[in-house]
Write a protein that holds these residues in place. Sequence first.
Motif, PDB file in Angstrom:
ATOM      1  N   ALA A  49       0.842  -1.251  -0.048  1.00  8.35           N
ATOM      2  CA  ALA A  49       0.015   0.134  -0.029  1.00  8.35           C
ATOM      3  C   ALA A  49       0.944   1.397   0.108  1.00  8.35           C
ATOM      4  O   ALA A  49       1.967   1.176   0.737  1.00  8.35           O
ATOM      5  N   SER A  51       0.546   5.775   0.074  1.00  7.32           N
ATOM      6  CA  SER A  51      -0.440   6.803   0.261  1.00  7.32           C
ATOM      7  C   SER A  51       0.874   7.982  -0.240  1.00  7.32           C
ATOM      8  O   SER A  51       1.702   8.231   0.219  1.00  7.32           O
ATOM      9  N   THR A  57      -4.084   6.810  -2.815  1.00 12.33           N
ATOM     10  CA  THR A  57      -3.632   5.569  -2.454  1.00 12.33           C
ATOM     11  C   THR A  57      -3.637   4.476  -3.302  1.00 12.33           C
ATOM     12  O   THR A  57      -4.635   4.604  -4.142  1.00 12.33           O
ATOM     13  N   TYR A  59      -3.264   0.155  -3.797  1.00 14.10           N
ATOM     14  CA  TYR A  59      -2.947  -1.105  -2.919  1.00 14.10           C
ATOM     15  C   TYR A  59      -2.791  -2.416  -4.169  1.00 14.10           C
ATOM     16  O   TYR A  59      -3.226  -2.214  -5.373  1.00 14.10           O
ATOM     17  N   LYS A  64      -6.643  -5.309  -1.708  1.00 18.11           N
ATOM     18  CA  LYS A  64      -7.717  -4.277  -1.928  1.00 18.11           C
ATOM     19  C   LYS A  64      -8.985  -4.652  -1.170  1.00 18.11           C
ATOM     20  O   LYS A  64      -9.539  -5.823  -1.287  1.00 18.11           O
ATOM     21  N   THR A  68      -5.882  -1.080   4.847  1.00 15.16           N
ATOM     22  CA  THR A  68      -5.877   0.209   4.642  1.00 15.16           C
ATOM     23  C   THR A  68      -4.869   0.954   5.206  1.00 15.16           C
ATOM     24  O   THR A  68      -4.408   0.863   6.406  1.00 15.16           O
ATOM     25  N   SER A  70      -2.880   4.561   6.526  1.00 15.12           N
ATOM     26  CA  SER A  70      -3.373   5.712   6.970  1.00 15.12           C
ATOM     27  C   SER A  70      -2.094   6.367   7.541  1.00 15.12           C
ATOM     28  O   SER A  70      -1.308   5.756   7.848  1.00 15.12           O
ATOM     29  N   GLN A  81      -3.823  -1.085   8.421  1.00 13.53           N
ATOM     30  CA  GLN A  81      -4.950  -1.958   8.943  1.00 13.53           C
ATOM     31  C   GLN A  81      -5.176  -3.120   8.183  1.00 13.53           C
ATOM     32  O   GLN A  81      -5.426  -2.930   7.179  1.00 13.53           O
TER      33      GLN A  81
END
Length: 115
Positions: A49, A51, A57, A59, A64, A68, A70, A81
């Motif tokens: 992943a 960002s 973002t 993946y 996917k 997640t 962040s 996560q």
Amino acid sequence: QVQLVESGGGLVQAGGSLRLSCAASGIKGKVTAVGWYRQVPGKQRELVAISLSGGVTNYLDSVKGRFTISRDSAKNTVSLQMKSVNPEDTAVYLCHVRVWSDDYWGQGTQVTVSS
């Protein structure tokens, strides 16, 4: 000197969840990307992943909808996560930060998913 320290890895059962964190220090400059990669012995490191500074973002297809990424710029932390994990997610997960065009890596944290 930029330092990245991952935490949160461990052993989890298939179908379970895990949250990885990466604490960054010593950053001087613009962070243009943050991400998580994973490494399995005998295989190439793969991007899980990412960002980007513009808010985009991306993946790995296989994660996917389950993982997640962040970031908290105020705290200089990046998290991943992970939900509905499966044995194929077993790997060493590495935190990555790009400051301008310089890449920095953490030491990695082991994630093992049991079936």
